[in-house]
Design an enzyme around this catalytic site. Structure first.
Site, PDB file in Angstrom:
ATOM      1  N   HIS A  68      -4.833  40.929   6.740  1.00 33.06           N
ATOM      2  CA  HIS A  68      -4.251  42.202   5.950  1.00 33.06           C
ATOM      3  C   HIS A  68      -3.322  42.591   6.870  1.00 33.06           C
ATOM      4  O   HIS A  68      -2.401  43.613   6.588  1.00 33.06           O
ATOM      5  CB  HIS A  68      -5.463  43.271   5.866  1.00 33.06           C
ATOM      6  CG  HIS A  68      -5.914  43.882   7.019  1.00 33.06           C
ATOM      7  ND1 HIS A  68      -6.653  43.063   7.873  1.00 33.06           N
ATOM      8  CD2 HIS A  68      -5.919  44.933   7.392  1.00 33.06           C
ATOM      9  CE1 HIS A  68      -7.256  43.778   8.816  1.00 33.06           C
ATOM     10  NE2 HIS A  68      -6.549  44.903   8.601  1.00 33.06           N
ATOM     11  N   LYS A  73      -5.848  37.954  15.722  1.00 35.13           N
ATOM     12  CA  LYS A  73      -6.275  37.846  17.047  1.00 35.13           C
ATOM     13  C   LYS A  73      -7.546  37.527  17.221  1.00 35.13           C
ATOM     14  O   LYS A  73      -8.498  38.118  16.672  1.00 35.13           O
ATOM     15  CB  LYS A  73      -5.511  39.047  17.485  1.00 35.13           C
ATOM     16  CG  LYS A  73      -5.930  39.306  18.904  1.00 35.13           C
ATOM     17  CD  LYS A  73      -4.606  39.569  19.638  1.00 35.13           C
ATOM     18  CE  LYS A  73      -4.689  39.210  21.190  1.00 35.13           C
ATOM     19  NZ  LYS A  73      -5.164  37.889  21.405  1.00 35.13           N
ATOM     20  N   LYS A  97     -13.360  45.318  14.422  1.00 30.29           N
ATOM     21  CA  LYS A  97     -13.074  45.791  15.556  1.00 30.29           C
ATOM     22  C   LYS A  97     -11.747  46.406  15.992  1.00 30.29           C
ATOM     23  O   LYS A  97     -11.528  47.211  16.346  1.00 30.29           O
ATOM     24  CB  LYS A  97     -13.477  44.361  16.863  1.00 30.29           C
ATOM     25  CG  LYS A  97     -13.548  45.014  17.997  1.00 30.29           C
ATOM     26  CD  LYS A  97     -13.664  43.947  19.090  1.00 30.29           C
ATOM     27  CE  LYS A  97     -15.230  43.373  19.097  1.00 30.29           C
ATOM     28  NZ  LYS A  97     -15.621  42.271  19.956  1.00 30.29           N
ATOM     29  N   LYS A 109     -10.786  33.950  15.216  1.00 29.85           N
ATOM     30  CA  LYS A 109     -11.853  33.218  16.285  1.00 29.85           C
ATOM     31  C   LYS A 109     -11.595  31.667  16.419  1.00 29.85           C
ATOM     32  O   LYS A 109     -11.358  31.085  15.348  1.00 29.85           O
ATOM     33  CB  LYS A 109     -12.979  33.827  16.361  1.00 29.85           C
ATOM     34  CG  LYS A 109     -13.923  33.632  17.675  1.00 29.85           C
ATOM     35  CD  LYS A 109     -13.612  34.887  18.334  1.00 29.85           C
ATOM     36  CE  LYS A 109     -14.284  35.111  19.695  1.00 29.85           C
ATOM     37  NZ  LYS A 109     -14.115  36.492  20.419  1.00 29.85           N
ATOM     38  N   SER A 365      -5.315  43.243  25.078  1.00 36.07           N
ATOM     39  CA  SER A 365      -4.582  42.192  24.973  1.00 36.07           C
ATOM     40  C   SER A 365      -3.375  42.675  23.880  1.00 36.07           C
ATOM     41  O   SER A 365      -2.214  41.914  23.867  1.00 36.07           O
ATOM     42  CB  SER A 365      -5.550  41.401  23.904  1.00 36.07           C
ATOM     43  OG  SER A 365      -6.255  40.498  24.700  1.00 36.07           O
TER      44      SER A 365
END
Ligand code: NAD
Length: 474
Positions: A68, A73, A97, A109, A365
């Site tokens: 979306h 990441k 998160k 992931k 990050s």
């Protein structure tokens, strides 16, 4: 180890249960919720690497949970335990998160089924570069597409190898460095990334314990000073979380590690314990502390705040009834099982969920990725200018008041922000805002009782809004 697939399955099952539970508090259409829940792409690849005289085949996984927002990441894990369900669970958590802390990425992931301890540095480099190549081939890595980061068993070294591999294949991509984060500072990394997750956890806990209304509800006084803390895992996350809490006046009374745990109600010095364990390779027998050979028992000792910062499924329905902490601050991903949480809520224990509390790493990050796209270190353009302006201001104040400010005080006053100041400022702001947003959702919305549900609801609402604005769901 043989039960690991079941553990990955349980972990993903719990993540789905948390999602379903939170979805009940939203009014979104069923189909939209299904789309928000499901992992969008799952890529499993088997690739060969020459190890010594033999060819070994490795399993690599990349899960992109939600596009979306792009890029997606999430870290890459090197572990023998990696399985598709575990990676799906972690990718799903990453989406929510990022949404909770307003980092504009989708979740992902990855992992390679490998025990890094069994291979030399050169062999690990070959494995890492080959996995990166597989991702490049499938267009599953790139600064605009999917941006991995370190996780278990990987670190800045592996990220530098991945960045270099990507740049070799895409020499015309000027933003190539932004294809991974968590790189060494000399290779496009950012100052402050190493301690970001632990520092973010500290900012979240501090904001929570400074909230008198919330502390009254669990019968605890406000402020960090004197709070008794137990930490599980003295790795990157646990070490920095403990250190920052200690610096703010908390007393670290217990530390649980892999081989056992220690407890001292008078307090443990985090750095000294860390150095002791580094020397002896063993946390037990630390001078003045009580030993626990069953490391999980440390979690059940007297304290105000328990920070599980090792791995998933640590607080279960078996030990939850014996937990004495008033706050559980989840540093690790998934340390509390779904069934344990019900018991803890019943006991009026406040849980600060992983979903937002350990988001410091991904937040910084994001700053690293921005730095890579802008090709300039934060603070480089304005630091001297700010210092010059402040210097003039201080001189003007001296002139008007007739009083002089000593050199030390002047240097503090005129200090222009450099990269680490800006990174920490952005991280602090993010964690404070997220803590208060979750309290607000829990306190004023729809009968929600806990912050994890509030965090999922926050994430679901943000994803639903995003899909709505994209026009996917009219
Ligand atoms: P790490 O490998 O640096 O540290 C983990 C520590 O836990 C090690 O010291 C290890 O010995 C210890 N440990 C392992 N098994 C244990 C057990 N059974 N009991 C007690 N201690 C045990 O890893 P990390 O980067 O600190 O990550 C820890 C957790 O935090 C993971 O769940 C990870 O997914 C999560 N996390 C990490 C980051 C990050 O930026 N590093 C960000 C978000 C979430």
């Amino acid at each position: 180890m043989s039960n690991q697939p079941a553990s990955g399955q349980k972990f993903y099952g719990d993540v789905l249960r948390y999602f379903e539970n939170a979805a009940r508090y939203t009014k979104h259409e069923k189909g939209l919720l299904e789309q928000i829940k499901i992992c969008n792409s799952i890529y499993v690849t088997y690739f060969p690497v020459k190890i010594g005289d033999n060819i070994e085949v490795f399993e690599g996984i990349r899960v992109q949970h939600s596009q979306h927002k792009t890029p997606v990441k999430g870290g890459i894990r090197f572990s023998e335990m990696v399985d598709v369900d575990e990676v799906k669970a972690l990718a799903t958590l990453m989406t929510f998160k990022c949404a909770v802390v307003n980092v504009p990425f989708g979740g992902a992931k990855g992992g390679v089924k490998v025990d890094p301890k069994k291979y030399s540095v050169q062999q690990l480099e070959k494995i890492t570069r080959r996995f990166a190549t597989e991702l490049i081939r499938r267009d599953m890595i790139g600064p605009a597409v999917d941006v991995p980061a370190p996780d278990y068993g990987t670190g800045p070294r592996e990220m530098a190898w991945i960045a270099d591999t990507y740049a070799a294949f895409r020499p015309d991509d000027i933003n190539a460095m932004g294809c991974v984060t968590g790189k060494p500072v000399g290779q496009g990394g950012i100052n402050g990334r190493t301690e970001a997750t632990g520092l973010g956890i500290f900012y979240g806990i501090r904001e929570c314990v400074n909230n008198k209304e919330e502390m009254d509800k669990i019968g605890m006084g406000t402020g960090m000073a004197g709070k008794r803390v137990i930490v599980q895992g003295l790795g990157n996350v646990g070490y920095y979380a403990a250190k920052f809490c200690e610096e703010a006046g908390a007393v670290i009374v217990g530390i649980a590690e892999y081989e056992g745990g220690i407890y001292n109600k008078g307090g443990l010095n985090v750095e000294e314990v860390f150095q002791f364990r580094k020397g002896t390779k063993y946390i037990l027998d630390y001078p003045g502390a009580k030993n626990f050979t069953n490391t999980l028992e440390v979690l059940e000792q007297e304290c105000d705040i328990l920070i599980p910062a090792a791995l998933e499924n640590q607080i279960t329905e078996n030990n939850a009834p014996r937990i004495k902490a008033k706050i559980i601050a989840e540093g690790a991903n998934g340390p509390t099982t779904f069934d344990a949480e019900k018991i803890l809520i019943e006991k009026n224990i406040l849980i600060l969920p992983d979903l937002y509390l350990n988001a410091g790493g991904v937040t910084v990050s994001y700053f690293e990725w921005l730095r890579n796209l802008s090709h300039v270190r934060f603070g480089r353009m304005e630091r001297r200018f700010e210092e010059g302006s402040m210097n003039k201001l201080v001189s003007t104040i001296e002139k008007i008041t007739g009083k002089s400010i000593d050199a030390k005080e002047r240097s503090v006053l005129i200090h222009g922000a450099d990269e680490i100041d800006l990174v920490r400022s952005g991280l602090e702001d993010t964690m404070i805002a997220a803590t208060n947003e979750l309290f607000a959702i829990r306190n004023h919305n729809r009968g929600i009782k806990d912050l994890r549900t509030a965090a999922f609801v926050s994430g679901i609402d943000k994803l639903a809004a995003s899909y709505g604005q994209l026009g996917v769901f009219p």
